[in-house]
Design an enzyme around this catalytic site. Structure first.
Site, PDB file in Angstrom:
ATOM      1  CG  ASP A 248      -0.533  -0.277   2.421  1.00 38.14           C
ATOM      2  OD1 ASP A 248       0.680   0.250   2.620  1.00 38.14           O
ATOM      3  OD2 ASP A 248      -0.931  -0.928   3.177  1.00 38.14           O
ATOM      4  CE  LYS A 270      -5.891  -0.091   3.169  1.00 40.81           C
ATOM      5  NZ  LYS A 270      -6.363  -0.421   4.861  1.00 40.81           N
ATOM      6  CG  MET A 383      -4.551   7.281   9.277  1.00 37.02           C
ATOM      7  SD  MET A 383      -5.799   5.930   9.571  1.00 37.02           S
ATOM      8  CE  MET A 383      -5.648   5.083  11.033  1.00 37.02           C
TER       9      MET A 383
HETATM   10  N1  SAH Z   1       0.278   0.421  10.515  1.00 36.97           N
HETATM   11  C1  SAH Z   1       0.915   1.664  10.711  1.00 36.97           C
HETATM   12  C2  SAH Z   1      -0.021   2.930  10.580  1.00 36.97           C
HETATM   13  C3  SAH Z   1      -1.235   2.751   9.660  1.00 36.97           C
HETATM   14  S1  SAH Z   1      -2.243   4.326   9.732  1.00 36.97           S
HETATM   15  C4  SAH Z   1       1.878   1.827  11.521  1.00 36.97           C
HETATM   16  O1  SAH Z   1       2.088   0.794  12.306  1.00 36.97           O
HETATM   17  O2  SAH Z   1       2.650   2.647  11.622  1.00 36.97           O
HETATM   18  C5  SAH Z   1      -1.272   5.423   8.883  1.00 36.97           C
HETATM   19  C6  SAH Z   1      -0.939   6.491   9.685  1.00 36.97           C
HETATM   20  O3  SAH Z   1       0.304   6.167  10.337  1.00 36.97           O
HETATM   21  C7  SAH Z   1      -0.610   7.880   8.808  1.00 36.97           C
HETATM   22  O4  SAH Z   1      -1.678   8.624   8.551  1.00 36.97           O
HETATM   23  C8  SAH Z   1       0.294   8.484   9.968  1.00 36.97           C
HETATM   24  O5  SAH Z   1      -0.130   9.258  10.803  1.00 36.97           O
HETATM   25  C9  SAH Z   1       1.062   7.429  10.431  1.00 36.97           C
HETATM   26  N2  SAH Z   1       2.454   7.083   9.730  1.00 36.97           N
HETATM   27  C10 SAH Z   1       2.787   6.039   9.229  1.00 36.97           C
HETATM   28  N3  SAH Z   1       4.095   6.012   8.390  1.00 36.97           N
HETATM   29  C11 SAH Z   1       4.459   7.244   9.044  1.00 36.97           C
HETATM   30  C12 SAH Z   1       5.598   7.836   8.653  1.00 36.97           C
HETATM   31  N4  SAH Z   1       6.568   7.267   8.066  1.00 36.97           N
HETATM   32  N5  SAH Z   1       5.827   9.071   9.237  1.00 36.97           N
HETATM   33  C13 SAH Z   1       4.789   9.712   9.825  1.00 36.97           C
HETATM   34  N6  SAH Z   1       3.520   9.213  10.214  1.00 36.97           N
HETATM   35  C14 SAH Z   1       3.623   7.806   9.721  1.00 36.97           C
END
Ligand code: SAH
Length: 466
Positions: A248, A270, A383
């Site tokens: 994704d 998504k 998010m």
């Molecule tokens: N499963 C993922 C989260 C998915 S939800 C995890 O464990 O990290 C998606 C959200 O994760 C994004 O909207 C953001 O808030 C955060 N996110 C994911 N990767 C990021 C990154 N490299 N830097 C900042 N925020 C991040």
């Protein structure tokens, strides 16, 4: 080739180590691990050796080397810094045809000890033939990262079935193909994942039809927040053996590059509003590919079980009885906090850390505000960019100080990382002024104030607004 590699059986054999320092201790431990009866001759003992002697692991002779009857020994290692003594050990051993190694003096050795990767019963030896022991050790470190620790268990598993398979599949070539399928396929993966009972069941089934299962399987793998160095060893190994990958938006290009070249790549990124339908489609695709016998990688940003809907995806696999594995990844909160110099907990400022989703539902934020405004707590919002204004406004309305420190970490852990620090009152304005975009993580709490002291390598762009 300067040396012939051999693996020597020293079990129950009498071996001698001359010297009582730290180097001697390392050699003693190695010999002991290989089952040798170890004797040591030294006037003074390193504390590790004293402890081994007390436990009866080694016997110590605190006399001069000249009193030793060297021909009683199978093998001798000299680890002293006395050059004359070392030469004497070598010459005596040579006269009596005893195997001898003088540490760091290849000219006084008739065997050398390689650097080893121990996955007993599998042992990998690396030697530079005395040219550069450091280079051999560096190479060993690389191999250590490539070869899963669980290979030891896999070899033991194969050993348990070796005779059974031999009896059942008589033809040598067919047997070799059978083992190749087992050791590179889903049965081996189950052993490596610690599911030995399932592996045994699958092997019994495979034996009954003389062929390893061709059913596919799914690996739900957390790819971490962006920096490829943050992948786990297991993630990398699985990534390199799949037939198809569904990834994704959050999976970085550098990480995708590490997936097996021949694997079919399918983007299932998504978009916010329409992912309900999409999620069902992804689950169906996983099931269908696995049913075609493919090894399917579902690669997700961060950790698959933290706001990753991993639970839903494996529910459909479980319902269809498709074997799967879930591999944890570093979640955005850990990655962004560490790379941003913001400890999520701290003795003085935060005893709790809470992860919430700040996703808007019909323009609203449905959160337990009381739980979020507790003192000594760090709140991490995933998010949350689109609803940031509302989030800050509601936190203040429910009693959190408007001067509470808060940070935005955009594209955390990647070369594009940007960090913005401010307060609940100033953060929403920053988003507009700085054109901040997803993925961005919000960290709220007193720990954010530590960022200026602790972010010691400022590779990322940053700014603050009080
Ligand atoms: N499963 C993922 C989260 C998915 S939800 C995890 O464990 O990290 C998606 C959200 O994760 C994004 O909207 C953001 O808030 C955060 N996110 C994911 N990767 C990021 C990154 N490299 N830097 C900042 N925020 C991040």
């Amino acid at each position: 080739m300067d040396y012939l590699p051999l693996f020597l059986n020293v079990r129950e054999r009498l071996c001698l180590v001359v010297g009582g320092g730290a180097v001697a201790a390392r050699k003693v431990i190695l010999l002991h691990r290989a089952g040798a009866i170890v004797k040591i001759v030294a006037l003074k003992l390193h504390e590790q050796l004293q402890e081994l002697a007390q436990r009866g692991v080694i016997t110590v002779q605190q006399t001069a080397f000249s009193d030793i009857e060297i021909k009683d020994y199978y093998l001798v290692i000299a680890a002293t810094d006395d050059k004359i003594l070392n030469t004497q050990v070598y010459q005596m051993a040579k006269v009596h045809g005893v195997l001898v190694n003088v540490v760091d003096q290849p000219s006084l050795c008739n065997f050398i000890l390689p650097a080893i990767i121990d996955r007993s019963p599998i042992i990998i030896a690396v030697s530079s033939g005395g040219a550069s022991p450091v280079l051999a050790r560096l190479l060993r470190a690389r191999l250590e990262t490539l070869i899963p620790h669980a290979y030891a268990r896999l070899a033991q598993f194969a050993a348990r079935y070796r005779n059974r398979v031999k009896q059942q599949i008589k033809a040598v070539r067919a047997r070799r193909i059978f083992w190749e399928q087992v050791l590179q396929g889903s049965i081996a993966e189950r052993v490596l994942a610690g599911q030995e009972m399932e592996a045994e069941k699958a092997l019994e089934e495979a034996l009954s039809v003389n062929s390893a299962p061709s059913q596919g399987e799914v690996y739900l793998v957390g790819a971490g927040p962006g920096d490829p160095d943050l992948l786990t060893f297991r993630a990398l190994r699985l990534m390199q053996q799949v037939d198809v990958v569904l990834y994704d938006r959050l999976v970085s290009a550098e990480i995708l590059d590490l997936v097996r070249r021949e694997a079919e790549r399918i983007y299932v990124g998504k978009k916010r509003a329409w992912h309900v339908v999409r999620q069902e489609q992804i689950s169906t695709m996983l099931v269908e590919y696995a049913k075609e016998g493919k090894r399917v990688l579902r690669l997700k940003g961060g950790d698959p079980f933290i706001f990753g809907r991993g639970g839903e995806e494996i529910a459909s696999l479980a319902a269809e009885k498709i074997p799967f594995q879930v591999v944890p990844g570093i979640t955005a909160a850990s990655g962004c906090a560490c790379y941003g110099g913001i400890p999520l907990t701290h003795r003085d400022y935060a005893h709790t850390c809470i992860f919430v989703t700040g996703q808007l539902k019909e323009g609203q934020l449905n959160l337990n505000w009381q739980s979020l405004i507790q003192p000594q707590q760090t709140v991490v919002v995933y998010m949350g960019l689109a609803g940031l204004g509302l989030l800050c406004q509601q936190l203040i309305a429910h009693g959190m100080s408007s001067s509470m420190p808060a940070a935005l970490v955009q594209q955390g852990t990647t070369p594009q990382q940007r960090i913005f620090t401010g307060t609940l009152a100033t953060l929403p304005r920053m988003v507009m002024n700085e054109k901040i975009h997803a993925p961005t993580l919000i960290i709220i709490g007193k720990v954010v104030a530590l960022h200026s002291q602790l972010a010691w390598f400022h590779t990322s762009q940053e700014s603050s607004c009080k």
